[in-house]
Design a protein around this motif. Structure first.
Motif, PDB file in Angstrom:
ATOM      1  N   VAL B 370       0.776  -1.306  -0.064  1.00  0.00           N
ATOM      2  CA  VAL B 370      -0.104  -0.181   0.158  1.00  0.00           C
ATOM      3  C   VAL B 370       0.819   1.423  -0.031  1.00  0.00           C
ATOM      4  CG1 VAL B 370      -1.693   1.365   1.416  1.00  0.00           C
ATOM      5  CG2 VAL B 370      -1.957  -1.086   1.211  1.00  0.00           C
ATOM      6  N   ALA B 373       2.011   1.693  -3.635  1.00  0.00           N
ATOM      7  CA  ALA B 373       1.027   2.079  -4.644  1.00  0.00           C
ATOM      8  C   ALA B 373       0.733   3.506  -4.291  1.00  0.00           C
ATOM      9  CB  ALA B 373      -0.403   1.351  -4.311  1.00  0.00           C
ATOM     10  N   ARG B 374       0.918   4.054  -3.123  1.00  0.00           N
ATOM     11  CA  ARG B 374       0.692   5.455  -2.515  1.00  0.00           C
ATOM     12  C   ARG B 374       1.736   6.463  -2.878  1.00  0.00           C
ATOM     13  NH1 ARG B 374      -3.474   4.820   2.719  1.00  0.00           N
ATOM     14  NH2 ARG B 374      -5.091   3.558   1.306  1.00  0.00           N
ATOM     15  N   GLU B 376       4.535   5.139  -5.511  1.00  0.00           N
ATOM     16  CA  GLU B 376       4.989   4.915  -6.735  1.00  0.00           C
ATOM     17  C   GLU B 376       4.031   4.933  -7.659  1.00  0.00           C
ATOM     18  OE1 GLU B 376       8.203   4.959  -7.966  1.00  0.00           O
ATOM     19  OE2 GLU B 376       8.376   5.848  -5.829  1.00  0.00           O
ATOM     20  N   GLY B 377       2.588   4.619  -7.483  1.00  0.00           N
ATOM     21  CA  GLY B 377       1.643   4.487  -8.195  1.00  0.00           C
ATOM     22  C   GLY B 377       1.098   3.200  -8.718  1.00  0.00           C
ATOM     23  N   PHE B 378       2.259   2.352  -9.024  1.00  0.00           N
ATOM     24  CA  PHE B 378       1.885   0.999  -9.278  1.00  0.00           C
ATOM     25  C   PHE B 378       1.262   0.107  -8.420  1.00  0.00           C
ATOM     26  CE2 PHE B 378       4.923   2.534 -12.728  1.00  0.00           C
ATOM     27  CZ  PHE B 378       3.959   2.412 -13.922  1.00  0.00           C
ATOM     28  N   ILE B 379       0.276  -0.501  -8.520  1.00  0.00           N
ATOM     29  CA  ILE B 379      -0.341  -1.684  -7.447  1.00  0.00           C
ATOM     30  C   ILE B 379       0.417  -2.902  -7.704  1.00  0.00           C
ATOM     31  CG2 ILE B 379      -2.162  -2.648  -6.382  1.00  0.00           C
ATOM     32  CD1 ILE B 379      -4.046  -0.307  -7.342  1.00  0.00           C
ATOM     33  N   LEU B 416      -3.606  -5.891 -10.230  1.00  0.00           N
ATOM     34  CA  LEU B 416      -4.839  -5.486 -10.677  1.00  0.00           C
ATOM     35  C   LEU B 416      -5.612  -6.752 -10.858  1.00  0.00           C
ATOM     36  CD1 LEU B 416      -3.983  -2.756 -13.434  1.00  0.00           C
ATOM     37  CD2 LEU B 416      -4.139  -2.676 -10.841  1.00  0.00           C
ATOM     38  N   LEU B 419      -6.923  -7.769  -6.394  1.00  0.00           N
ATOM     39  CA  LEU B 419      -7.417  -6.735  -5.496  1.00  0.00           C
ATOM     40  C   LEU B 419      -8.144  -7.226  -4.303  1.00  0.00           C
ATOM     41  CD1 LEU B 419      -7.971  -3.962  -8.319  1.00  0.00           C
ATOM     42  CD2 LEU B 419      -6.353  -3.743  -6.505  1.00  0.00           C
TER      43      LEU B 419
END
Lengths: 456, 456
Positions: B370, B373-374, B376-379, B416, B419
């Motif tokens: 998390v 993702a917050r 670097e962007g990529f999940i 993706l 999730l």
């Protein structure tokens, strides 16, 4: 030696300015109007948008510098690759060279991040702490959630209830990026409460969600509203796609004969095509085709009129190709293309004779999408499939004519969050939709009495 | 001027040879054995694998050329970008420079395509018309479906029943790429029928699925079986990741101090680390850390023994770090790391003192994912999150020590399609798992009587 199929640019080659087509249209774009028929000024928009974005909205400056901080984030995945679809070309036995800009490389999986990062940046620069927006299928909602997180803003997304329930993964994406995502209509707004009292089981609509997001914005502190397509500044931010593509074609000494994008609100089509239209205005030969769903045939069948952007008529009146703001598009899987209007800049480009439009049928789009996945690998979003289906038609024409056309597709996003549509297609559950003429006329009747844009 | 964060390579810079670490190990790798304790020869594997892949499996040639046709497909998305995680660095306030290879750019969303394309190619070259395989969470199943389609082979994937039911989207991906995906156990195989008769409600297991895929292979015409990790040729195909990374670091005059990959079957860790281990063998200082789940602590806690690759003991005995083939890993969300053994080449590298291993807890991995993702962007995929959590530990150590370490992560895939694990994490439904010592010992007891690898 195998033939290279991809043109990449390094970080330092990313475009430093967006292209504003308003500087180059032969005729100027009719201004947005208030309900009184008078032009809307920047001040009228200030409760909803920050002034720096309003300035971009009305600007006629040709090149607008992209702030360094935006570039520093976009370069995590941009410039996006320009890839030659050699597998598809072979399957079609076409002499055409088909290229695509892969916008699916962004963290949210589509081109929407290009403007989400920029809008969050400008809001933060203006002192805004929180953004509200709406989302249908969830592509825009997830992109703006990411944009806000990376720029340090709070974010609340009103997601059309039926999508909220049917597509839980987009909601989880938004949550992962720290945004609050709620079903719309929602009891947290006055409009939402009213609608829920009247229709407790309503599936919601984009029109309702827009109304709620705007209400939240104007009644909250340090909050502004934002939109993922349609508006001029959104189209502007997307021109980075076409500007990169121009550079990439230069590197391989090619130039596209045909540029194709799908068209929902219009921004991804604007993004890929406007930089090439600049060349066209300057005398270069290039065709640009907007591929829209036959279920929402704005540019292929609907008139150019003044209309509101939302059902509740909370937005100013925009001069655009429109089916009428009361129109509820049929449930095609390409949720991002289900909109009654078309970006004023794209609509105006149509009027100016700079672009063409083509209406695509849902089943043809899925057939094209599956062929694409099986030859190129990447699974396209159902929206993107409209551009692909259109490109396949052009590639087939090139084969019939024996011409070595160069075709450029804006591959606007991947379909990994939209696989249920593929399942429905494989199960034979999808049908074609084409807007009946009487429904178009009925919907347009609601625009009676609104001002009409002047002839060119 | 904003600082570039990404190093890209052009198509023509893609590595032309895979690196085979078997050529450089100080001691040779113990051979696979049959149940009789005698070394398994290439001929013994011929009913299951094509001879050209068997040759790669046993080869000690250092550099193995990559066929042009494979390169032509891989370049649709490779070389993958090397990206500097400036957002994460800032959040951690670390002087370390953190880089990641984004393997999520492939159509299937992970590194698995690197070997899927290659395996499908070699099978087709050998005259094979159809491949069978198994998949747990579905990452490998979707990759091999794509590989087969692009190489013109048929493909059947046995998917562990509980995943088949809980993760319908991976199945749709496989279908989109033209593969047949069925739940395992399945009535189409003898083993499947037997298990279904005994336990109609079984959720299935990877062990059962392997057995079914092998049975289908040996009883069908022109068919071979394939595996997405563990084997030598799979690790070999993944070295393209590390070879690209080495070139990319050369371009910016840096070299990693620490290389980190998550380790399930071991191939993605092998892929990123082996090319750097070549430098290490030649005297260069570099650490390589395999991040495995504490729920499956093969290299951190389990011994190096001969064991079978599957529950039914249909595969030869492989010398590896293993918890024992009867071990059923706890239901962590990182399905790709739920395996009882570790690739023989990775296990041997451990024995040779070339690499380290670290066990990661599930909640730490999601927390890291998390944060990633917050910033670097990529999940990230939950598997990838293990490498990220380990890198964060190293970046924190670098901060404490005030050292400007260069850390390289194999960002093996996006999340993706995973999730629901994030949702469970946000809902507080996830727990930590650490293998109890008595369970480890109980599981290892099943290996009694099997041959033991010689000491180094």
């Amino acid at each position: 030696m195998f033939e290279p199929v991809k043109v990449v640019l390094e970080d330092h080659e990313i475009p430093r300015e967006w292209y504003n087509i308003q500087a180059d249209f032969p005729h100027s774009v009719p201004p947005p109007l208030g309900k009184d028929g008078k032009p809307v000024g920047p001040g009228d928009l200030a409760p909803v948008f920050p002034m720096n974005l309003i300035e971009q909205e009305v600007s006629t400056q040709r090149w607008i510098p992209i702030p360094e901080e935006i570039l520093a984030i976009l370069t995590k995945w941009r410039p996006s690759p320009l890839i030659r679809a050699v597998g598809l070309e072979k399957a079609l036995k076409t002499p055409a060279k088909i290229f695509y800009k892969n916008e699916g490389v962004s963290p949210a999986g589509s081109h929407k991040t290009n403007t989400a990062i920029a809008q969050a940046y400008y809001n933060r620069e203006f002192g805004i702490k929180r953004l509200t927006s709406e989302t249908g299928a969830g592509q825009w909602g997830s992109a703006i959630a990411l944009g806000c997180k990376l720029m340090g803003l709070e974010c609340k997304v009103y997601m059309v209830r039926i999508s909220f329930e049917q597509k839980p993964f987009r909601k989880i994406m938004m949550q992962t990026w720290g945004a609050e995502c709620v079903p719309s209509p929602n009891p947290s707004t006055q409009i939402g409460r009213k609608i829920l009292a009247e229709q407790p089981d309503t599936p919601g609509s984009l029109g309702i969600a827009i109304s709620e997001a705007i209400e939240d914005c104007v009644t909250s502190k340090d909050t502004r509203y934002c939109l993922g397509s349609v508006l001029n500044h959104v189209c502007l931010h997307q021109t980075i796609i076409g500007l990169e593509a121009r550079k990439q074609f230069q590197k391989i000494n090619l130039y596209p004969d045909i540029v194709i994008g799908c068209a929902g609100g219009g921004s991804n089509f604007a993004g890929i095509s406007f930089p090439f239209l600049l060349d066209k205005i300057n005398g270069r030969e290039v065709r640009a085709i907007a591929a829209e769903p036959a279920a929402c045939p704005r540019m292929t069948r609907a008139p150019y009129l003044y209309d509101s952007g939302d059902v509740a008529m909370m937005t100013p009146l925009l001069a655009m190709h429109t089916i009428g703001h009361t129109f509820i598009p049929p449930p095609i899987h390409a949720g991002g293309l289900r909109y009654h209007g078309m970006a004023p800049l794209v609509s105006h480009a149509m009027r100016e004779g700079l672009i063409e439009a083509r209406a695509m049928m849902q089943l043809d789009c899925y057939k094209a999408a599956v062929l694409w996945a099986r030859t190129e690998g990447f699974i396209p979003a159902p929206e993107t499939a409209h551009a692909i289906a259109c490109a396949i038609e052009e590639a087939n024409t090139a084969r019939e004519e024996g011409k070595e056309k160069v075709i450029l597709i804006n591959w606007s996003g991947h379909g990994l969050m939209d696989l249920s549509g593929y399942q429905a297609y494989f199960d034979g559950k999808l049908v074609n939709y084409s807007l009946p003429e009487e429904e178009l006329q009925r919907s347009l009747a609601a625009l009676k009495g609104l001002p009409v844009p002047p002839a060119l």
